[in-house]
Design an enzyme around this catalytic site. Structure first.
Site, PDB file in Angstrom:
ATOM      1  N   HIS A 298     -37.189-103.817 -97.225  1.00  0.00           N
ATOM      2  CA  HIS A 298     -36.993-102.417 -96.668  1.00  0.00           C
ATOM      3  C   HIS A 298     -36.922-100.934 -97.800  1.00  0.00           C
ATOM      4  O   HIS A 298     -36.463-101.439 -98.838  1.00  0.00           O
ATOM      5  CB  HIS A 298     -36.259-102.155 -95.596  1.00  0.00           C
ATOM      6  CG  HIS A 298     -36.212-101.267 -94.535  1.00  0.00           C
ATOM      7  ND1 HIS A 298     -36.121 -99.294 -95.365  1.00  0.00           N
ATOM      8  CD2 HIS A 298     -36.349-100.723 -93.067  1.00  0.00           C
ATOM      9  CE1 HIS A 298     -36.207 -99.384 -94.153  1.00  0.00           C
ATOM     10  NE2 HIS A 298     -36.850 -99.265 -93.108  1.00  0.00           N
TER      11      HIS A 298
ATOM     12  N   ASP B  63     -38.637-105.830 -87.940  1.00  0.00           N
ATOM     13  CA  ASP B  63     -39.765-105.990 -87.071  1.00  0.00           C
ATOM     14  C   ASP B  63     -39.527-107.823 -86.779  1.00  0.00           C
ATOM     15  O   ASP B  63     -40.682-108.652 -86.603  1.00  0.00           O
ATOM     16  CB  ASP B  63     -40.928-105.992 -88.046  1.00  0.00           C
ATOM     17  CG  ASP B  63     -41.350-104.598 -87.910  1.00  0.00           C
ATOM     18  OD1 ASP B  63     -40.634-104.329 -87.069  1.00  0.00           O
ATOM     19  OD2 ASP B  63     -41.639-103.566 -88.983  1.00  0.00           O
TER      20      ASP B  63
HETATM   21  N1  COA Z   1     -41.911-111.128 -99.292  1.00  0.00           N
HETATM   22  C1  COA Z   1     -41.586-111.533-100.279  1.00  0.00           C
HETATM   23  N2  COA Z   1     -41.351-109.921-101.500  1.00  0.00           N
HETATM   24  C2  COA Z   1     -40.873-109.110-101.274  1.00  0.00           C
HETATM   25  C3  COA Z   1     -40.587-108.382-100.093  1.00  0.00           C
HETATM   26  C4  COA Z   1     -41.038-109.359 -98.955  1.00  0.00           C
HETATM   27  N3  COA Z   1     -40.906-109.594 -97.349  1.00  0.00           N
HETATM   28  N4  COA Z   1     -40.625-107.495 -99.579  1.00  0.00           N
HETATM   29  C5  COA Z   1     -40.185-106.831-101.487  1.00  0.00           C
HETATM   30  N5  COA Z   1     -40.319-108.103-102.014  1.00  0.00           N
HETATM   31  C6  COA Z   1     -40.684-108.064-103.156  1.00  0.00           C
HETATM   32  C7  COA Z   1     -41.938-107.174-104.242  1.00  0.00           C
HETATM   33  O1  COA Z   1     -42.423-108.880-104.422  1.00  0.00           O
HETATM   34  C8  COA Z   1     -40.582-106.903-105.202  1.00  0.00           C
HETATM   35  O2  COA Z   1     -40.741-108.068-106.480  1.00  0.00           O
HETATM   36  P1  COA Z   1     -41.228-107.912-107.746  1.00  0.00           P
HETATM   37  O3  COA Z   1     -39.885-106.710-108.202  1.00  0.00           O
HETATM   38  O4  COA Z   1     -40.742-109.576-108.443  1.00  0.00           O
HETATM   39  O5  COA Z   1     -42.238-107.583-107.576  1.00  0.00           O
HETATM   40  C9  COA Z   1     -39.970-105.978-104.844  1.00  0.00           C
HETATM   41  O6  COA Z   1     -39.268-107.005-102.952  1.00  0.00           O
HETATM   42  C10 COA Z   1     -40.257-105.024-104.728  1.00  0.00           C
HETATM   43  O7  COA Z   1     -40.974-104.504-103.954  1.00  0.00           O
HETATM   44  P2  COA Z   1     -41.173-103.252-103.321  1.00  0.00           P
HETATM   45  O8  COA Z   1     -42.587-103.348-102.984  1.00  0.00           O
HETATM   46  O9  COA Z   1     -41.564-102.493-104.598  1.00  0.00           O
HETATM   47  O10 COA Z   1     -40.172-102.750-102.681  1.00  0.00           O
HETATM   48  P3  COA Z   1     -40.918-101.398-101.829  1.00  0.00           P
HETATM   49  O11 COA Z   1     -39.406-100.473-101.089  1.00  0.00           O
HETATM   50  O12 COA Z   1     -41.720-100.628-101.857  1.00  0.00           O
HETATM   51  O13 COA Z   1     -41.362-102.449-100.199  1.00  0.00           O
HETATM   52  C11 COA Z   1     -41.381-102.912 -97.825  1.00  0.00           C
HETATM   53  C12 COA Z   1     -41.352-102.172 -98.861  1.00  0.00           C
HETATM   54  C13 COA Z   1     -40.630-102.991 -96.511  1.00  0.00           C
HETATM   55  C14 COA Z   1     -43.390-102.607 -98.225  1.00  0.00           C
HETATM   56  C15 COA Z   1     -41.299-104.632 -98.410  1.00  0.00           C
HETATM   57  O14 COA Z   1     -40.217-105.323 -98.566  1.00  0.00           O
HETATM   58  C16 COA Z   1     -42.535-105.399 -98.053  1.00  0.00           C
HETATM   59  O15 COA Z   1     -43.727-105.320 -97.997  1.00  0.00           O
HETATM   60  N6  COA Z   1     -42.016-106.112 -96.953  1.00  0.00           N
HETATM   61  C17 COA Z   1     -43.134-107.186 -95.767  1.00  0.00           C
HETATM   62  C18 COA Z   1     -43.421-105.616 -94.665  1.00  0.00           C
HETATM   63  C19 COA Z   1     -42.530-105.414 -93.599  1.00  0.00           C
HETATM   64  O16 COA Z   1     -41.601-106.620 -93.689  1.00  0.00           O
HETATM   65  N7  COA Z   1     -42.654-104.055 -93.640  1.00  0.00           N
HETATM   66  C20 COA Z   1     -41.693-104.011 -92.407  1.00  0.00           C
HETATM   67  C21 COA Z   1     -40.971-102.669 -93.105  1.00  0.00           C
HETATM   68  S1  COA Z   1     -39.452-102.367 -92.086  1.00  0.00           S
END
Ligand code: COA
Length: 379
Positions: free
Chosen positions: A264, A315
């Site tokens: 998140h 979720d």
């Molecule tokens: N699965 C695997 N790795 C994940 C991950 C996941 N669900 N969520 C984050 N990461 C990893 C990223 O690959 C990244 O790793 P790295 O630094 O080695 O590249 C690190 O964690 C940071 O991720 P980042 O995308 O920069 O964080 P964010 O704050 O932008 O992302 C989300 C937030 C929610 C978009 C992200 O956690 C995600 O894609 N989750 C899955 C989708 C989801 O469940 N969304 C609902 C949110 S309520």
């Protein structure tokens, strides 16, 4: 603003304050979520969705008289106008239900003579009507896209239970009624998330509430936001049995793929909404004899915490509670929309009440000063 005052670019606007709000607060360090001053744990344990919707839209918890009047108002607006049923029937078979929601909300806007009136009172009435009929749009939109007849809302049932009634054509059992009410509360509001921010941007042009909600539905559809609950359930079903869960997660992580339902932007040590809901995943899994699915989730959580220090977000358990209640997967993100309509519309009210156009800037990284080439000389 002078060039000296330019704020450096933050990818994804992470950590950037984009507005002031009195609706909700995420206290990530303490893993807390507050709606209008009240802790989500207290609201989840004690309230109906109707009470929480009143709180979010009106700014205070209702007393008994106010709640009764609000419930009656919601009930009176549950049914969709005939124009909306006509457009739902005209949608192509196989259309995405989120697209049907967009079309339905756009139609509601088209027939509301006050659609373009952005006063607080007019907006509040629109918010209440949208909150009242979104579950009908989801349940009956789904039924129509499946070639089934819509079910008229049942005025004897509470808001969330009535959603299950319309979807299945029968009254839900008490546990299901409780859990759907709970997920509606947990999904109702969450600050400046992507879809709510979309609604703010649209509202800030002084466009109407319906337009803002149509945009918000679009933003919610993506798998990084609301679409994650459907994607999470697909993953659980793809894993199939608890003994495969660890290897499945490890394989995805090795391929640098994301595991939907984890992580998140705001919460880094856990999402309280997921914690609250987890107890009900177990109850429903026991009730339906599907402890295998619960165990798959447990293993996924353990491996994600060990490997990536990532916790499940709301979720993840929401997907499984919906599945265990027999709800088809394409409804999961639309249900999220039916609950989040409260937050979206509350934010549109806030935006219109104190508006300034949202218009950030971008850092241009392309070339300048290219010599102009006449069309016949271009390669
Ligand atoms: N699965 C695997 N790795 C994940 C991950 C996941 N669900 N969520 C984050 N990461 C990893 C990223 O690959 C990244 O790793 P790295 O630094 O080695 O590249 C690190 O964690 C940071 O991720 P980042 O995308 O920069 O964080 P964010 O704050 O932008 O992302 C989300 C937030 C929610 C978009 C992200 O956690 C995600 O894609 N989750 C899955 C989708 C989801 O469940 N969304 C609902 C949110 S309520």
């Amino acid at each position: 603003m002078s060039d000296k005052e330019i704020i450096p670019y933050r990818p994804g606007l992470e950590g950037v304050t984009a507005g002031i709000s009195q609706i909700s607060d995420i206290i990530a360090a303490e893993n807390r979520l507050i709606y209008r001053g009240y802790d989500i744990r207290d609201l989840a344990a004690n309230c109906t969705f109707e009470e929480v919707a009143y709180l979010i839209l009106q700014g205070k918890l209702p007393n008994r008289q106010e709640l009764t009047a609000f419930e009656a108002q919601l009930r009176s607006h549950r049914e969709l106008p005939a124009e909306v049923y006509r457009v739902l029937h005209a949608m192509p078979r196989g259309a995405h239900l989120m697209a049907a929601l967009q079309v339905g909300v756009a139609t509601l806007g088209s027939i509301d003579p006050q659609a373009d009136l952005n006063t607080h009172e007019a907006n509040l009435q629109k918010a209440i009507r949208l909150t009242a009929c979104m579950p009908t749009l989801v349940a009956n939109g789904y039924r129509i896209l499946q070639g089934q007849e819509p079910t008229p809302p049942n005025p004897d049932l509470p808001h969330a239970a009535n959603f299950l009634y319309m979807l299945f054509g029968r009254e839900p059992e008490p546990l299901h009624a409780r859990v759907i009410n709970l997920t509606f509360i947990l999904y109702a509001e969450h600050g400046y998330n992507a879809s709510t921010f979309t609604a703010h941007v649209i509202a800030s042009t002084l466009a109407d509430m319906y337009s803002a909600v149509v945009g918000a539905i679009g933003a919610l559809r993506g798998p990084l936001h609301g679409g994650a609950n459907e994607a999470a359930m697909e993953s659980i079903l793809d894993i199939g049995s608890p003994d495969r869960a660890e290897a499945w997660v490890m394989e995805k992580l090795a391929k640098k793929e994301r595991i939907m339902g984890f992580g998140h932007r705001e919460y880094k040590t856990g999402d309280i909404r997921a914690v609250i809901l987890k107890e009900y995943v177990r109850q429903l899994a026991e009730q339906t004899g599907r402890l295998d699915l619960y165990q798959i989730q447990e293993t996924m959580e353990r491996v994600m915490l060990r490997e990536k220090k990532l916790h499940p977000n709301v979720d993840f358990p929401a997907a499984l509670v919906y599945y265990l209640m027999g709800i088809p997967i394409p409804l999961y993100t639309p249900i999220f929309a039916a609950a989040r309509i409260v937050g979206w519309t509350a934010h549109v009210i806030e935006q219109h009440d104190d508006n300034r156009l949202i218009r950030p800037r971008s850092d241009y990284t392309g070339p300048h000063d290219l010599p102009f080439i006449p069309i016949d000389q271009r390669t």
